[in-house]
Design a protein around this motif. Sequence first.
Motif, PDB file in Angstrom:
ATOM      1  N   ASP A 266       0.741  -1.336   0.192  1.00 38.13           N
ATOM      2  CA  ASP A 266      -0.053  -0.151   0.035  1.00 38.13           C
ATOM      3  C   ASP A 266       1.043   1.274   0.082  1.00 38.13           C
ATOM      4  OD1 ASP A 266      -2.917   1.226   0.578  1.00 38.13           O
ATOM      5  OD2 ASP A 266      -1.356   2.049   1.973  1.00 38.13           O
ATOM      6  N   ARG A 298     -11.024   4.364 -10.454  1.00 42.02           N
ATOM      7  CA  ARG A 298     -11.176   3.855  -9.175  1.00 42.02           C
ATOM      8  C   ARG A 298      -9.847   3.633  -8.576  1.00 42.02           C
ATOM      9  NH1 ARG A 298     -14.571  -0.371  -9.084  1.00 42.02           N
ATOM     10  NH2 ARG A 298     -13.377  -1.723  -8.343  1.00 42.02           N
ATOM     11  N   CYS A 299      -8.987   2.802  -9.249  1.00 41.07           N
ATOM     12  CA  CYS A 299      -7.958   2.437  -8.752  1.00 41.07           C
ATOM     13  C   CYS A 299      -6.939   3.490  -8.565  1.00 41.07           C
ATOM     14  CB  CYS A 299      -7.107   1.458  -9.706  1.00 41.07           C
ATOM     15  SG  CYS A 299      -7.910  -0.073  -9.578  1.00 41.07           S
ATOM     16  N   LYS A 301      -7.804   6.778  -7.917  1.00 40.06           N
ATOM     17  CA  LYS A 301      -8.372   7.536  -6.872  1.00 40.06           C
ATOM     18  C   LYS A 301      -7.982   6.828  -5.536  1.00 40.06           C
ATOM     19  CE  LYS A 301     -12.303   9.668  -4.860  1.00 40.06           C
ATOM     20  NZ  LYS A 301     -11.926   9.624  -3.541  1.00 40.06           N
ATOM     21  N   GLU A 302      -7.823   5.592  -5.445  1.00 42.03           N
ATOM     22  CA  GLU A 302      -7.429   4.869  -4.186  1.00 42.03           C
ATOM     23  C   GLU A 302      -6.075   5.189  -3.989  1.00 42.03           C
ATOM     24  OE1 GLU A 302     -10.357   1.165  -4.811  1.00 42.03           O
ATOM     25  OE2 GLU A 302      -8.295   0.607  -4.948  1.00 42.03           O
ATOM     26  N   ASP A 305      -5.605   8.850  -2.795  1.00 39.08           N
ATOM     27  CA  ASP A 305      -6.303   8.870  -1.552  1.00 39.08           C
ATOM     28  C   ASP A 305      -5.093   8.433  -0.597  1.00 39.08           C
ATOM     29  OD1 ASP A 305      -8.382   9.889  -2.249  1.00 39.08           O
ATOM     30  OD2 ASP A 305      -9.874   8.028  -2.205  1.00 39.08           O
TER      31      ASP A 305
END
Length: 343
Positions: A266, A298-299, A301-302, A305
Amino acid sequence: MKDTSVFLRACRQEQTEYTPVWLMRQAGRFLKEYRSLRRRYSFLTLCKTPELAAEVTLLPIERLKVDAAIIFADILLPLEPMGIDLEFTKGDGPVIHNPPRSRAEVEGLKAIKAEEGLRFVMEAIRMVCRELKGEIPLIGFSGAPFTLASYLIEGRGTRDFTLTKTLMYQDAACWHLLMEKLSEVVITYLNAQVRAGAQAVQVFDSWAGALSPRDYEEFVLPHNRRVFQELTSDVPAIHFATGTSGLLELMEEAGGDVIGIDWRIDLGEAWRRLGYKVGIQGNLDPAALLGLPERIERCAKEILDAAGGRPGHIFNLGHGVLPQTPQGNVIAMVEAVHHLSRK
Ligand code: 1CP
């Protein structure tokens, strides 16, 4: 030369209007124009003809609207002037016909003069810089000593690094001699690229994640540290590897203004572990670009974030773009990163 680009500011952990993005292997086989050039020229001919290398370097800038260019070359090119017989075979990737495996063969490897043996790379850099006019920065690059040593010793890409580790464990003195010689080549090569106009450099230690933290510390870290110490200091350096969850702190200790990571960790956690002392680059799974645009957004954005809007994030894939990737998906990703991160 302007030094105000979003990419260069992010490398220095300065505030930017949006998160810069580029892709490892952005100038490669997923681009239709690249494939058509490859039907006419071999890979090495493309690399060694400055006009062609410059043309390929500029393709993704025009097509994808990325925030940095990376010079079209390969990490294995500096091995040739060291006395290595290198071939890129169809489908199989690079092959080295005379891999040095004994002490005498390691001693026989030559030092390089980058302005001579790799003049074509420097000429391509000068041509690209003239075209980009300082508006988009150009990244120079080199393989790191360990990753270069693994190709040298194995003679090709490898999964298990058995020959490399055999030398490391059986003859540490010979290993360190090889790493010293490669470090000198990397330093000479990168500093020559900076003199030719590269405004940032990336050191690809793509396969360092094959090592235990202990082995990395003993067999790799001192050499990488020397490389980063001896680089021209006013140019940001990105230190990239894959499979780095066990190595992050050691990589930071070795050096680099930005640490490049893959998708197996991550990004928020990695950056936290690095204490935000350096910038971070990454880390979309290249395979995510094979999915649908909504999922790609979406990926992206993750990951944005996870970076939490802190200055010093450079968006990239976690490794090179896959040849099967639809160009439209890359454009959608670049647009999503720019749009979602805009302050
Ligand atoms: O057209 C072709 O068939 C050649 C494919 C190709 C390309 C486009 C190779 C062979 N190298 C490249 C260019 C390249 N290689 C760049 C250009 C700049 C860019 O757009 O990013 C860069 C930065 C590299 C770096 C490189 N080469 C690395 C480090 C990054 C990584 O992917 O880990 C490595 C390991 C290489 C070795 C290499 N060269 C080529 C291949 C297929 C490989 C990998 C071989 C293996 O599987 O081990």
